[in-house]
Design a protein around this motif. Structure first.
Motif, PDB file in Angstrom:
ATOM      1  N   ARG A   1       0.821  -1.216   0.000  1.00  0.00           N
ATOM      2  CA  ARG A   1       0.000   0.000   0.000  1.00  0.00           C
ATOM      3  C   ARG A   1       0.856   1.268   0.000  1.00  0.00           C
ATOM      4  O   ARG A   1       0.392   2.349   0.363  1.00  0.00           O
ATOM      5  N   GLY A   2       2.131   1.119  -0.406  1.00  0.00           N
ATOM      6  CA  GLY A   2       2.990   2.296  -0.429  1.00  0.00           C
ATOM      7  C   GLY A   2       4.323   2.005  -1.089  1.00  0.00           C
ATOM      8  O   GLY A   2       4.562   0.908  -1.601  1.00  0.00           O
ATOM      9  N   ARG A   3       5.183   3.012  -1.031  1.00  0.00           N
ATOM     10  CA  ARG A   3       6.462   2.920  -1.739  1.00  0.00           C
ATOM     11  C   ARG A   3       7.518   3.714  -0.982  1.00  0.00           C
ATOM     12  O   ARG A   3       7.237   4.761  -0.382  1.00  0.00           O
ATOM     13  N   VAL A   4       8.763   3.214  -1.025  1.00  0.00           N
ATOM     14  CA  VAL A   4       9.898   3.867  -0.377  1.00  0.00           C
ATOM     15  C   VAL A   4      10.954   4.183  -1.422  1.00  0.00           C
ATOM     16  O   VAL A   4      11.234   3.356  -2.295  1.00  0.00           O
ATOM     17  N   LEU A   5      11.524   5.382  -1.346  1.00  0.00           N
ATOM     18  CA  LEU A   5      12.581   5.763  -2.285  1.00  0.00           C
ATOM     19  C   LEU A   5      13.660   6.547  -1.554  1.00  0.00           C
ATOM     20  O   LEU A   5      13.375   7.532  -0.872  1.00  0.00           O
TER      21      LEU A   5
ATOM     22  N   GLY B   1      21.459  15.285  -6.850  1.00  0.00           N
ATOM     23  CA  GLY B   1      22.514  15.529  -7.827  1.00  0.00           C
ATOM     24  C   GLY B   1      23.161  16.893  -7.655  1.00  0.00           C
ATOM     25  O   GLY B   1      24.173  17.188  -8.287  1.00  0.00           O
ATOM     26  N   THR B   2      22.569  17.747  -6.799  1.00  0.00           N
ATOM     27  CA  THR B   2      23.075  19.114  -6.650  1.00  0.00           C
ATOM     28  C   THR B   2      23.452  19.485  -5.221  1.00  0.00           C
ATOM     29  O   THR B   2      24.118  20.484  -4.996  1.00  0.00           O
ATOM     30  N   GLU B   3      23.008  18.683  -4.226  1.00  0.00           N
ATOM     31  CA  GLU B   3      23.278  19.004  -2.823  1.00  0.00           C
ATOM     32  C   GLU B   3      23.847  17.779  -2.112  1.00  0.00           C
ATOM     33  O   GLU B   3      23.599  16.650  -2.528  1.00  0.00           O
ATOM     34  N   PRO B   4      24.589  18.000  -0.996  1.00  0.00           N
ATOM     35  CA  PRO B   4      25.118  16.862  -0.223  1.00  0.00           C
ATOM     36  C   PRO B   4      24.047  16.277   0.692  1.00  0.00           C
ATOM     37  O   PRO B   4      24.158  16.285   1.924  1.00  0.00           O
ATOM     38  N   VAL B   5      22.972  15.783   0.104  1.00  0.00           N
ATOM     39  CA  VAL B   5      21.872  15.198   0.870  1.00  0.00           C
ATOM     40  C   VAL B   5      21.376  13.949   0.172  1.00  0.00           C
ATOM     41  O   VAL B   5      21.574  13.759  -1.032  1.00  0.00           O
ATOM     42  N   VAL B   6      20.725  13.090   0.947  1.00  0.00           N
ATOM     43  CA  VAL B   6      19.996  11.970   0.369  1.00  0.00           C
ATOM     44  C   VAL B   6      18.521  12.224   0.671  1.00  0.00           C
ATOM     45  O   VAL B   6      18.147  12.569   1.799  1.00  0.00           O
ATOM     46  N   ARG B   7      17.687  12.106  -0.343  1.00  0.00           N
ATOM     47  CA  ARG B   7      16.261  12.377  -0.184  1.00  0.00           C
ATOM     48  C   ARG B   7      15.548  11.080   0.206  1.00  0.00           C
ATOM     49  O   ARG B   7      15.596  10.092  -0.536  1.00  0.00           O
ATOM     50  N   VAL B   8      14.900  11.113   1.363  1.00  0.00           N
ATOM     51  CA  VAL B   8      14.143   9.968   1.854  1.00  0.00           C
ATOM     52  C   VAL B   8      12.667  10.243   1.586  1.00  0.00           C
ATOM     53  O   VAL B   8      12.086  11.161   2.162  1.00  0.00           O
ATOM     54  N   MET B   9      12.069   9.468   0.693  1.00  0.00           N
ATOM     55  CA  MET B   9      10.680   9.702   0.318  1.00  0.00           C
ATOM     56  C   MET B   9       9.851   8.453   0.575  1.00  0.00           C
ATOM     57  O   MET B   9      10.261   7.340   0.248  1.00  0.00           O
ATOM     58  N   VAL B  10       8.703   8.666   1.196  1.00  0.00           N
ATOM     59  CA  VAL B  10       7.765   7.578   1.458  1.00  0.00           C
ATOM     60  C   VAL B  10       6.385   8.038   0.996  1.00  0.00           C
ATOM     61  O   VAL B  10       5.991   9.181   1.232  1.00  0.00           O
ATOM     62  N   GLU B  11       5.662   7.174   0.308  1.00  0.00           N
ATOM     63  CA  GLU B  11       4.284   7.489  -0.059  1.00  0.00           C
ATOM     64  C   GLU B  11       3.411   6.276   0.193  1.00  0.00           C
ATOM     65  O   GLU B  11       3.877   5.137   0.178  1.00  0.00           O
ATOM     66  N   GLY B  12       2.139   6.538   0.467  1.00  0.00           N
ATOM     67  CA  GLY B  12       1.216   5.449   0.735  1.00  0.00           C
ATOM     68  C   GLY B  12      -0.203   5.947   0.855  1.00  0.00           C
ATOM     69  O   GLY B  12      -0.482   7.134   0.688  1.00  0.00           O
ATOM     70  N   GLU B  13      -1.103   5.042   1.172  1.00  0.00           N
ATOM     71  CA  GLU B  13      -2.519   5.390   1.216  1.00  0.00           C
ATOM     72  C   GLU B  13      -2.856   6.302   2.381  1.00  0.00           C
ATOM     73  O   GLU B  13      -3.699   7.192   2.260  1.00  0.00           O
ATOM     74  N   ASP B  14      -2.206   6.101   3.525  1.00  0.00           N
ATOM     75  CA  ASP B  14      -2.559   6.815   4.755  1.00  0.00           C
ATOM     76  C   ASP B  14      -1.455   7.789   5.136  1.00  0.00           C
ATOM     77  O   ASP B  14      -0.310   7.391   5.362  1.00  0.00           O
ATOM     78  N   ILE B  15      -1.779   9.079   5.230  1.00  0.00           N
ATOM     79  CA  ILE B  15      -0.767  10.108   5.474  1.00  0.00           C
ATOM     80  C   ILE B  15      -0.102   9.957   6.838  1.00  0.00           C
ATOM     81  O   ILE B  15       1.102  10.186   6.966  1.00  0.00           O
ATOM     82  N   SER B  16      -0.854   9.562   7.853  1.00  0.00           N
ATOM     83  CA  SER B  16      -0.249   9.426   9.186  1.00  0.00           C
ATOM     84  C   SER B  16       0.774   8.298   9.202  1.00  0.00           C
ATOM     85  O   SER B  16       1.865   8.432   9.781  1.00  0.00           O
TER      86      SER B  16
END
Length: 447
Positions: free
Chosen positions: A404-408, A413-428
Motif C-alpha cells: 500500500r505504499g512505496r519507499v525511495l 545531484g546538486t546538494e550533499p543530501v539523500v532524499r528519503v521519500m515515502v508514499e502510501g494510502e494513509d498520510i499518518s
C-alpha cells in the motif's frame, strides 16, 4: 563504467552567471567548439534562441562570435521557448539548435542547451566531441571562411501556428483561461496561441525585464495563478516555467493539477483514441496514484531516473508515445520531439473538449497518494544505499507499508543530501514511516 562528462549535465550546461563555466569567456569557446563539431561535414548552420533573463544578451553575442570563428553560420530568433528551438531547428534544416536558458532557475543563473538536427537532445557522443574540442586551443578560421549571422524575423509566427496545429486547431471560444508566463520565454507566444484558438485569456507574468523571470510567478510559484483563476472566475489556469518546456494547471476551484495528473488526463484521452498503448514513462518521483490509475486503463508505468533526458530514453527504447515528470515536464511524442509546455497544455484541453469534462472532473479518476520527503545531510559523499543498516531499514519500512505504499532513497545531484521519500494510502502512516527511516539513515551516515 561510462565515462563522465566534464561540463554537460542531463540538460546542457547550467550555473550562476559569472561563476564556474557560465562566463563570457567559456561560452565564447563553447560556441567555437560546437561550431567545429557541427561544421565537420561542411559549413554548419546553428539556430540560437534564448529566454528573457538579462544575461542572455551577453551570452547570445559571444556564442554567435564563437560559432562564426569556427566557420559556422548562425540563425538568431531572440526570446523563444526552448521547445520552439527544437521545432525551428528541424524546419530550418539546421545542424543543431542552441538555447540560452536556465529554465525555472532565478535570473542570476543561466545555461546552454543543445538540440540535434532532429529536434532532440544531443547524443552522448556529440557532447563528448564538443568537450574534446574545448580542450584544444581556440583558433579563428581564415577570414574568407568565417561564419555569418542572420536574424529570422518570422520565427514567432511560425511557432504559434505549429502549436495551434498540434491541437487540430481546437476551438476554445467557450473557455476563459488565465495564463502565467513566468515573465519568461512564453510571454508573447502563449497568449497568441490561446487567443487565436478563441479563448478569453487573462494574463500574469508577461512583463519580463530581464530580472524577474520565475520571480513569484510561473509553474514553480503557482499561488499567483490560483488567486487569478478565482478572481476571474476562469475555467482553468495554465502556468509555464521560464523557458516554456514545463507546465502545471489550476482548475476552476483553484486547486493545482500537477504533472502526474496532467499525464493521466492525456494518457486516458490518447488511450481511448488508440494513439497510446503499452504504457507511459514516469520517473522515480512519479506518484504511486498514477501507477494505480493507469493499471485500470491497462497501461503500464515504467519509472526512469529523474530528468526529461531519461524519460525520453525510455520512450525511445519502448516505442511509447508519452511520458513526463510530476514537475510538469511532459513529452508527447505523437506531436513533438521534446517537452513542450504549450503543446502539452493543448493536449490536456483536447482531452477536456472531447470528454466534455472540466479539469477537476478529468483528474478525479486518479487519486494521488500522500508523499512525505525528508532530506538527510551527508557529511561526505558516500553510497548510502550500500550500507547494511540502511538496507535493513528500507526493508522494514517497505514491510510496514506492505503493498500500500512505496519507499525511495535518492541522493541529490546538486546538494550533499539523500532524499528519503515515502508514499502510501494513509498520510499518518507515511509520516511515521518516513521519519523513522530518515532517523535510521541519519544515524548510519554519521557512523
Amino acid at each position: 563504467m561510462a565515462k563522465a562528462k566534464k561540463y554537460f549535465g542531463t540538460d546542457g550546461i547550467r550555473g550562476e552567471v559569472g561563476k564556474g563555466v557560465i562566463t563570457p569567456e567559456f561560452v565564447l569557446k563553447l560556441g567555437w567548439a560546437a561550431g567545429r563539431v557541427f561544421s565537420r561535414n561542411g559549413r554548419g548552420k546553428i539556430l540560437i534562441g534564448k529566454d528573457t533573463r538579462i544575461s542572455g544578451y551577453m551570452f547570445e553575442t559571444v556564442l554567435e562570435s564563437g560559432l562564426a570563428a569556427a566557420g559556422c553560420n548562425s540563425l538568431m530568433v531572440g526570446p523563444m521557448p526552448t521547445p520552439a528551438i527544437a521545432y525551428l531547428t528541424r524546419t530550418f534544416h539546421a545542424d543543431a539548435g542552441i538555447v540560452i536558458s536556465a529554465s525555472h532557475n532565478p535570473f542570476y543563473d543561466n545555461g546552454i542547451k543543445f538540440f540535434s538536427a532532429d529536434g532532440t537532445k544531443l547524443p552522448d557522443e556529440v557532447e563528448f566531441a564538443i568537450e574534446k574540442e574545448l580542450q584544444q586551443e581556440m583558433q579563428c578560421a581564415p577570414s574568407a571562411e568565417l561564419g555569418k549571422v542572420r536574424r529570422i524575423v518570422d520565427a514567432n509566427g511560425r511557432y504559434v501556428e505549429y502549436c495551434k496545429s498540434t491541437s487540430g486547431y481546437l476551438n476554445l471560444d467557450q473557455l476563459t483561461i488565465v495564463l502565467d508566463c513566468a515573465n519568461g520565454a512564453t510571454y508573447d507566444i502563449a497568449p497568441k496561441v490561446f487567443r487565436e484558438l478563441g479563448a478569453t485569456v487573462h494574463l500574469i507574468g508577461v512583463e519580463p525585464n530581464g530580472l524577474n523571470i520565475n520571480e513569484g510567478v510561473g509553474s514553480t510559484h503557482p499561488a499567483a495563478l490560483q488567486k487569478a483563476v478565482l478572481e476571474h472566475k476562469a475555467d482553468l489556469g495554465i502556468a509555464f516555467d521560464g523557458d516554456g518546456d514545463r507546465l502545471l494547471m489550476v482548475d476552476h476551484q483553484g486547486h493545482i493539477v500537477d504533472g502526474d495528473e496532467l499525464l493521466y488526463i492525456i494518457a486516458k484521452h490518447l488511450k481511448a483514441k488508440g494513439i497510446v498503448s503499452g504504457g507511459i514513462v514516469g520517473t522515480l518521483m512519479t506518484n504511486l496514484g498514477l501507477e494505480v490509475a493507469l493499471k485500470k486503463l491497462d497501461l503500464e508505468l515504467v519509472r526512469a531516473n529523474v530528468g526529461d533526458r531519461y524519460v525520453m530514453e525510455q520512450l525511445n527504447q519502448r516505442g511509447w508515445m508519452i511520458g513526463g515528470e510530476n514537475s510538469g515536464h511532459l513529452v508527447c511524442k505523437h506531436v513533438s520531439t521534446t517537452g513542450d509546455g504549450i503543446v502539452s497544455a493543448l493536449q490536456v484541453l483536447c482531452a477536456l473538449a472531447e470528454s466534455d469534462q472540466t479539469l477537476a472532473q478529468a483528474k478525479s479518476d486518479m487519486r494521488k497518494y500522500p508523499q512525505v520527503m525528508i532530506n538527510v545531510k551527508l557529511p561526505k559523499k558516500q553510497d548510502v544505499l550500500a550500507l547494511p543498516t540502511v538496507q535493513k531499514a528500507v526493508e522494514h519500512a517497505e514491510a510496514e507499508l506492505a503493498d500500500r505504499g512505496r519507499v525511495l532513497l535518492r541522493p541529490s545531484g546538486t546538494e550533499p543530501v539523500v532524499r528519503v521519500m515515502v508514499e502510501g494510502e494513509d498520510i499518518s502512516t507515511v509520516k511515521v514511516v518516513c521519519e523513522a527511516l530518515a532517523k535510521e539513515v541519519e544515524a548510519a551516515v554519521i557512523t
